[in-house]
Scaffold this motif. Structure first.
Motif, PDB file in Angstrom:
ATOM      1  N   GLU A 516       1.144  -1.170  -0.095  1.00 11.22           N
ATOM      2  CA  GLU A 516      -0.052  -0.366  -0.016  1.00 11.22           C
ATOM      3  C   GLU A 516       0.887   1.071   0.047  1.00 11.22           C
ATOM      4  N   LYS A 517       0.411   2.324  -0.377  1.00 11.51           N
ATOM      5  CA  LYS A 517       1.536   3.556  -0.258  1.00 11.51           C
ATOM      6  C   LYS A 517       0.445   4.366   0.623  1.00 11.51           C
ATOM      7  N   VAL A 518       0.961   4.877   1.463  1.00 14.30           N
ATOM      8  CA  VAL A 518       1.057   6.058   2.878  1.00 14.30           C
ATOM      9  C   VAL A 518       1.343   7.010   2.677  1.00 14.30           C
ATOM     10  N   VAL A 519       0.968   7.589   3.657  1.00 16.04           N
ATOM     11  CA  VAL A 519       2.153   8.662   3.953  1.00 16.04           C
ATOM     12  C   VAL A 519       2.013   9.561   4.490  1.00 16.04           C
ATOM     13  N   ALA A 520       2.961  10.236   5.072  1.00 17.16           N
ATOM     14  CA  ALA A 520       3.517  10.484   6.653  1.00 17.16           C
ATOM     15  C   ALA A 520       3.969  12.050   7.000  1.00 17.16           C
ATOM     16  N   GLU A 521       3.247  12.155   7.152  1.00 14.14           N
ATOM     17  CA  GLU A 521       2.908  13.395   8.390  1.00 14.14           C
ATOM     18  C   GLU A 521       3.899  13.568   9.283  1.00 14.14           C
ATOM     19  N   GLY A 522       4.794  15.106   8.937  1.00  9.94           N
ATOM     20  CA  GLY A 522       6.075  16.043  10.136  1.00  9.94           C
ATOM     21  C   GLY A 522       6.239  16.746  10.048  1.00  9.94           C
ATOM     22  N   ARG A 523       7.411  16.952  11.202  1.00 13.52           N
ATOM     23  CA  ARG A 523       7.504  18.280  11.089  1.00 13.52           C
ATOM     24  C   ARG A 523       8.692  18.492  10.805  1.00 13.52           C
TER      25      ARG A 523
END
Length: 598
Positions: A516-523
């Protein structure tokens, strides 16, 4: 960044393993390439010789091209640590421009640039197509993403992207899948394709018609290769394609005659040799009266009938006469591509031998009309200069003036790119039952502000254990992207955007599928230019040709507004230095109309 260089050196000897050049980087040779780019590179380097006493990490492979006679070349892989580089933005990501057989570079994320290929003409041991085959195998094996190149190859003063474009509708590098990436001077893909088609489809007959009175050499070149071809050469594309194909089949020491010296006699001919010779002289005289221009078969036949009443004899001689030497003249014959009728023309070769040699072919005549590889390149260079680049002999013809304009568009298209990653499906399993893959990208935030999604890096393969938790996923994403991108060394993952997560101990593969393709959100706290492949502060481009970003061509900056423009577009010659003070037209006009002080 990895620098990949191929160097030929027969004298150098190694004690390590020697690999076969033609098979190197094929699946299983020397290793099975199954992982993402970085893992494939590390797996390959396990088989390399580690070079010592160097300022940067360096590995080498010895590759055998031939066993008899022995020919070995060396592949060097040099790792260039980003922290040691003064300018961390890759100039090759904008445009690609050294003395190796081949030199290419890869970024840690799998994007790369082929910087040079030097074949036999440049003194290397291998032809260019074998070098490109090797580079292509290497890119596929490592699972590179996209690779760019700047096609500036030339031969004998001819830009090969123009010659190949006319002959085959595409660049030489297109054989390996490289396609239009970006044009310079505002050239778009549509402009590029239309320019190629415009020149390729230019009828030879119309070119001959427009230049007959000013240039006799070009029609003779057209006729010379038409007589060698089994098919009609109707357009410039047909002619250049045939000439390049013929060149590839001609060994350096072989020649093909574009004329015949056999007599116009047949054992079963119903006409005597004397009558055939008389008809031949009459036809040649009729052609002389046309002042060496191309005329139709019917026109020649009608003129000769005033002296020879036997039309059968005239038809026989006209059929047999093409590309024969008769007296001081070579009789050329060619099929008109528009009217589909045969045409004839005389070429005066009297200066090559004395009149007393009339029907005897001298060595000079034979040499003149033999097509060798050298003669073929000479003919192509003549057409290149006098039709494509420098149309001085055909000035005044609006029809033909479009050719050099279209040629300029093709020459301004040098940047080509290949998407290697499109050739591969996502790998779901790296060969271990307890490890599986996800494909992840990141969305960055600086404070409360999200960065533009255009700056999101491509998805990377993240390998996790089947028992991995969301916290494990976050740590692995941080490690991978910090390792690949210097500008992300302070990046911290806070959440996984498209997963319904209650807490960090949730199992990853209970919430998403393998692959699966996922998106990690971060600082992210660094400045944006540190994570860009190109430096956004390099200046604003706004040129009259339509270019709005740096395309690698020479530019000049206005000393008032600091806008960048091409030196060519503002008429500063390439051999002239950029002036110390330069004002763009807009600023120059504003100064002119600026009210003078009291």
């Amino acid at each position: 960044m990895l620098n990949v260089e191929v160097i030929g050196n027969n004298k150098r000897k190694r004690c390590g393993r020697v690999f076969r050049f033609k098979n190197f980087a094929e699946p299983g040779y020397p290793v099975m390439f199954g992982g993402p780019f970085r893992e494939n590179v590390n797996a390959l380097l396990e088989y390399a010789n580690l070079e010592s006493h160097l300022s940067m990490p360096m590995w080498s492979f010895e590759l055998e091209v031939h066993h008899h006679p022995p020919l070995h070349i060396f592949l060097f892989v040099i790792e260039e640590p980003i922290e040691a580089v003064l300018n961390r933005h890759c100039k090759h990501c904008q445009y690609v421009g050294n003395g190796h057989m081949m030199h290419g570079v890869f970024h840690s994320n799998g994007f790369g640039h082929l910087l040079c290929v030097n074949g036999l003409e440049m003194g290397s041991n291998l032809p260019g197509n074998q070098i490109m085959d090797f580079w292509n195998r290497l890119c596929k094996a490592l699972q590179a993403r996209k690779v760019s190149l700047n096609d500036v190859s030339e031969k004998r003063g001819m830009e090969l992207r123009l010659v190949n474009g006319i002959a085959y509708s595409e660049s030489w590098f297109s054989r390996w899948g490289y396609k239009f990436g970006r044009g310079s001077f505002g050239v778009t893909q549509s402009m590029y394709l239309k320019a190629i088609e415009a020149i390729r489809s230019m009828p030879l007959y119309l070119i001959t018609h427009h230049i007959t009175n000013s240039n006799h050499a070009i029609p003779l070149i057209f006729s010379r290769y038409q007589t060698l071809s089994d098919q009609s050469l109707l357009t410039l594309g047909d002619l250049f394609s045939f000439m390049l194909d013929l060149k590839s089949r001609l060994p350096p020491d072989l020649s093909i005659a574009s004329y015949t010296t056999t007599a116009l006699l047949e054992t079963n001919s119903r006409w005597s040799p004397k009558r055939i010779q008389m008809a031949t002289r009459v036809i040649v005289e009729a052609l002389k009266n046309t002042e060496f221009r191309w005329v139709s078969r019917q026109e020649v036949r009608d003129a000769a009938r005033a002296y020879i009443g036997d039309t059968g004899l005239l038809d026989f001689v006209l059929k047999s006469l093409g590309n024969h030497v008769v007296g001081n003249y070579l009789v050329r014959r060619s099929l008109n591509p528009v009217t589909k009728v045969l045409e004839y023309c005389l070429e005066d070769i009297s200066k090559l031998y004395t009149c007393n040699q009339s029907l005897v072919m001298s060595n000079k005549v034979k040499d003149k009309f033999k097509i060798t590889r050298t003669q073929l390149i000479k003919d192509m260079l003549y057409l290149y200069n006098y039709i494509l680049v420098d149309p001085k002999p055909i000035m005044g013809s609006e029809f033909l003036s479009a050719i050099p304009l279209a040629a300029r568009i093709i020459l301004d298209t040098k940047y080509f790119i290949k998407d290697y990653f499109g050739d591969f499906s996502y790998q779901l399993d790296l060969g271990s039952q307890d490890k599986l893959n996800l494909y992840c990208t990141i969305l960055m935030r600086n404070g409360d502000e999200y960065l533009n999604k255009a700056f999101m890096p491509p998805h990377e393969c993240i390998t996790l254990k089947t028992t991995a938790t969301i916290n494990d996923l976050k740590l692995e994403v941080e490690r991978s992207f910090r390792e690949m991108y210097w500008g992300l060394r302070s990046f911290v993952v806070e959440s996984i955007q498209n997963l319904s997560v209650n807490n960090g101990t949730d199992m990853v593969f209970g919430l998403t599928k393998v692959g699966e393709k996922v998106v990690a959100e971060g600082r992210h706290t660094n400045m944006i230019e540190q994570i860009c492949e190109r430096d956004p502060n390099s200046g604003v481009v706004d040129c009259g040709c339509g270019t709005i970003e740096d395309d690698g061509e020479r530019m000049v900056s206005c000393d008032i507004c600091e806008i960048l423009q091409h030196t060519r577009c503002v008429r500063i010659p390439n051999d002239q230095d950029i002036p110390h003070i330069f004002l763009c037209k807009k600023c120059e006009q504003e100064i002119v109309f600026f009210p003078s002080l009291p």
